[in-house]
Design a protein around this motif. Structure first.
Motif, PDB file in Angstrom:
ATOM      1  N   TRP A 202       0.746  -1.052  -0.047  1.00 26.82           N
ATOM      2  CA  TRP A 202       0.062   0.109   0.050  1.00 26.82           C
ATOM      3  C   TRP A 202       0.940   1.189  -0.231  1.00 26.82           C
ATOM      4  O   TRP A 202       0.482   2.407  -0.799  1.00 26.82           O
ATOM      5  CB  TRP A 202      -0.958   0.042   0.965  1.00 26.82           C
ATOM      6  CG  TRP A 202      -1.651   1.205   1.417  1.00 26.82           C
ATOM      7  CD1 TRP A 202      -2.719   1.745   0.708  1.00 26.82           C
ATOM      8  CD2 TRP A 202      -1.563   2.297   2.204  1.00 26.82           C
ATOM      9  NE1 TRP A 202      -3.279   3.040   0.957  1.00 26.82           N
ATOM     10  CE2 TRP A 202      -2.417   3.312   2.032  1.00 26.82           C
ATOM     11  CE3 TRP A 202      -0.583   2.433   3.279  1.00 26.82           C
ATOM     12  CZ2 TRP A 202      -2.658   4.379   2.868  1.00 26.82           C
ATOM     13  CZ3 TRP A 202      -0.689   3.685   4.126  1.00 26.82           C
ATOM     14  CH2 TRP A 202      -1.783   4.572   3.831  1.00 26.82           C
ATOM     15  N   LEU A 203       1.971   1.126   0.849  1.00 24.33           N
ATOM     16  CA  LEU A 203       2.820   2.312   0.883  1.00 24.33           C
ATOM     17  C   LEU A 203       3.408   2.659  -0.422  1.00 24.33           C
ATOM     18  O   LEU A 203       3.557   3.863  -0.872  1.00 24.33           O
ATOM     19  CB  LEU A 203       3.961   2.098   1.879  1.00 24.33           C
ATOM     20  CG  LEU A 203       3.665   2.652   3.248  1.00 24.33           C
ATOM     21  CD1 LEU A 203       4.925   2.482   4.055  1.00 24.33           C
ATOM     22  CD2 LEU A 203       3.518   4.067   3.222  1.00 24.33           C
ATOM     23  N   VAL A 204       3.956   1.491  -1.154  1.00 22.33           N
ATOM     24  CA  VAL A 204       4.707   1.875  -2.516  1.00 22.33           C
ATOM     25  C   VAL A 204       3.555   2.223  -3.538  1.00 22.33           C
ATOM     26  O   VAL A 204       4.004   3.248  -4.090  1.00 22.33           O
ATOM     27  CB  VAL A 204       5.196   0.228  -2.868  1.00 22.33           C
ATOM     28  CG1 VAL A 204       5.648   0.268  -4.178  1.00 22.33           C
ATOM     29  CG2 VAL A 204       6.411  -0.145  -1.963  1.00 22.33           C
TER      30      VAL A 204
ATOM     31  N   SER B 155       0.621   3.965  -3.077  1.00 16.96           N
ATOM     32  CA  SER B 155       0.410   5.308  -2.523  1.00 16.96           C
ATOM     33  C   SER B 155       1.644   6.071  -2.981  1.00 16.96           C
ATOM     34  O   SER B 155       1.399   7.205  -3.286  1.00 16.96           O
ATOM     35  CB  SER B 155      -0.102   5.378  -1.128  1.00 16.96           C
ATOM     36  OG  SER B 155      -1.231   4.688  -0.860  1.00 16.96           O
ATOM     37  N   GLY B 156       2.814   5.785  -2.387  1.00 19.96           N
ATOM     38  CA  GLY B 156       3.759   6.809  -2.752  1.00 19.96           C
ATOM     39  C   GLY B 156       4.285   6.813  -4.202  1.00 19.96           C
ATOM     40  O   GLY B 156       4.482   7.999  -4.512  1.00 19.96           O
ATOM     41  N   LEU B 157       4.054   5.616  -4.954  1.00 26.43           N
ATOM     42  CA  LEU B 157       4.296   6.122  -6.402  1.00 26.43           C
ATOM     43  C   LEU B 157       3.358   6.859  -6.845  1.00 26.43           C
ATOM     44  O   LEU B 157       3.379   7.770  -7.874  1.00 26.43           O
ATOM     45  CB  LEU B 157       4.502   4.707  -6.975  1.00 26.43           C
ATOM     46  CG  LEU B 157       5.659   3.972  -6.947  1.00 26.43           C
ATOM     47  CD1 LEU B 157       5.817   2.495  -7.421  1.00 26.43           C
ATOM     48  CD2 LEU B 157       6.952   4.691  -7.259  1.00 26.43           C
TER      49      LEU B 157
END
Lengths: 370, 204
Positions: free
Chosen positions: B36-38, B40-42
């Protein structure tokens, strides 16, 4: 058992269908008829372009600390001169709010038909709704968001994931502060977005009024209204009937107005044309970082219209009013009749649906008349 | 009766199984969180403004937009504009047919005039405040821009090799992006050119 299973499945599918309809409802309701390349989108992009340029205006000659970006020396113009601007003095405008104000102003235009007033009100409401969504989105800058952003920058930098641009040799992530690359005429640019739009509309209005000067005023309204309708999202298909002026709006036979072009200037220069704001809010990223704001314009008939906004920052919500009034006999002050058009948070909930405000120019302040 | 604790071996197995289950769940949670972090971050990274330098375009520049008679007359009388704005959009004409519109305004700051054209036809002349400072020559001409061009075509026709690209929020203009270059900004929606605006510069 099989029957029960299939009815559960049917209910499930029905629920998905209903949810998808609900989810798409508001968006599709706003989709213009067959016009995908709308005028509004083009103008919104113009506003966005200028809004980002004006945001966080740097000192000329600021040296950038980011790699690959050159600084501008005196007397030279090297594009992309600047970058990290933390001490921003200019806030980013809400582009939809500008559109909403423009439609609101159009709705007050002298001689406009009821159908067009309704159309302008609808458009103003739509843009106000979008403006609120933008506000909320831009406000959402918490710790988690910043953390996610840092993760994204890290991974994006490693993977080299960027826009699908044509072949490029270098790209740099520049966060949110867009460099203001042109120093000259920046002040002009700050004023220009609204002006350009208004000039464009006024220009077209005048052009049409000259073109149809020989027509009685009711026909003139018909043509001009049609143009407004056409230029706004191509509603012509269903607006030909709507845009026709009603009998009550036509000028009486033999009146002076009948044989003259309609009055087309709706904005005049006066002390009541402008924007005023209260104390600044502590939040760094607020798109409306003031405790109150008044935006007014005086129309040709001497009426003053605009919006008033209250903001209980930090975190207390906002209330937005559509206002109108006539300058008071006392110079430098005006009583405004206000109707709440939007609000959220505690301030939005507690603000009355309609109110009267006294706005005083020197020093600028606003108070509710009980 | 406490029958559950009678067998220590069975109890320890239960504890191990429980720990393993918690470990697997934590691992799954961690993986989901990381993914999710990856993502959302991207996504966030992609939505941010970015500078591109040294751009080389493989597309050839399209044929220039042909000036109308009105526009040619204005150029002859006043020269090329010191600044220009162009909007590309669709609207219905008098016959109820959808038509492409090119609405442009040419500004002559030193002559105090702003002239607008509707599909090439002279639309309106407006007075501007005359400025005494001579702006720098505008490196762009109206003819270089045509409705719904791609970013690559704009870069090819203008020769720009350095831009800042700023995606717009979904609630602002879905699929929209604003591109900045020297003395120029333009907007694309779904990859099509919809707005062009130049910025006049004055010598410092």
């Amino acid at each position: 058992m099989q029957k029960r299973k299939s009815s559960i499945l049917s209910l499930f599918l029905l629920a998905i269908f209903v949810i998808s309809l609900l989810a798409e409802g508001p968006a599709s309701a706003q989709t213009p008829d067959k016009v995908s390349r709308t005028f509004d989108d083009a103008v919104l992009m113009m506003l966005a372009a200028h809004s980002r340029l004006a945001e966080g205006l740097p000192d000329p000659g600021t040296t950038s600390s980011l790699p690959g970006i050159m600084s501008a020396g005196k007397g030279s113009y090297i594009f992309l001169e600047v970058l990290p601007q933390r001490k921003t003095t200019l806030q980013r405008m809400n582009e939809h709010r500008v559109m909403a104000e423009t439609y609101t102003r159009l709705g007050y235009k002298d001689g406009i038909s009821i159908a067009m007033q309704n159309y302008c009100t609808d458009q103003a409401n739509y843009h106000n709704q979008q403006a609120d969504r933008i506000d909320r989105h831009r406000r959402n800058r918490g710790v988690l968001r910043r953390f996610i952003r840092r993760v994204g920058v890290l991974i994006g930098g490693v993977l080299g994931t960027g826009m699908d641009l044509v072949a490029q040799t270098a790209q740099y992530y520049i966060e949110e502060e867009i460099p203001s690359q042109v120093r000259a005429l920046v002040q002009d640019m700050l004023r220009s977005p609204g002006q350009r739009l208004q000039q464009m509309i006024d220009s077209r209005w005048e052009q049409l009024s000259q073109q149809y000067w020989y027509l009685p005023v009711d026909q003139l309204r018909y043509h001009v209204d049609r143009w407004f309708v056409r230029i706004r999202n191509g509603l012509t298909g269903r607006s030909n009937q709507r845009a026709k002026p009603t009998a009550t709006q036509a000028a009486p036979k033999g009146s002076d107005k009948e044989n003259k072009p309609a009055e087309t200037k709706d904005v005049i220069f006066s002390e009541w044309n402008g924007n005023w704001t209260g104390d600044e809010c502590p939040e760094k990223y607020e798109s409306f970082p003031f405790k109150w704001g008044v935006s007014l314009v005086e129309t040709a008939d001497g009426k003053v219209v605009g919006t008033v906004r209250f903001h209980d920052c930090p975190g207390g919500g906002q209330a937005i009013y559509k206002v109108s009034g006539n300058p008071d006999e006392t110079p430098g002050q005006i009583t405004l009749q206000a109707e709440k058009v939007d609000g959220w948070g505690a301030r939005g909930d507690s603000s009355p649906a309609s109110a009267r405000f006294l706005f005083i120019l020197e020093p600028p302040h606003i108070q509710e008349i009980k | 009766m406490r029958t559950n604790n009678k067998n220590p071996e069975k109890r320890s197995k239960t504890v191990i199984a429980g720990c393993a289950l918690i470990g697997v769940l934590a691992l799954c949670g961690g993986v989901i969180l990381a993914v999710w972090l990856v993502i959302s971050g991207l996504e966030d990274y992609r939505s941010q403004a970015r500078l591109y330098q040294g751009i080389q375009v493989n597309t050839t520049a399209p044929q220039p937009y042909p000036y109308s008679a009105d526009q040619q007359a204005v150029i002859q009388q006043r020269r090329y504009p010191e600044s220009l704005t162009i909007y590309f959009y669709e609207e219905y004409n008098e016959n109820g047919e959808l038509q492409d519109v090119r609405f442009e305004t040419w500004s002559y700051y030193t002559q105090g005039k702003m002239i607008s054209f509707f599909n090439g036809e002279l639309d309106q002349e407006t007075d501007l405040e005359i400025i005494t400072v001579q702006p720098l020559p505008l490196p762009y001409k109206s003819e270089q821009f045509q409705a719904y061009m791609s970013l690559e075509q704009v870069l090819a026709t203008t020769g720009i090799d350095k831009v800042i690209l700023t995606p717009l929020e979904k609630d602002l203009v879905s699929g929209g992006q604003v591109v900045y270059a020297r003395m120029l900004s333009f907007g694309l929606k779904d990859g099509e050119l919809r707005y062009v605006g130049t910025e006049a510069l004055e010598e410092d």
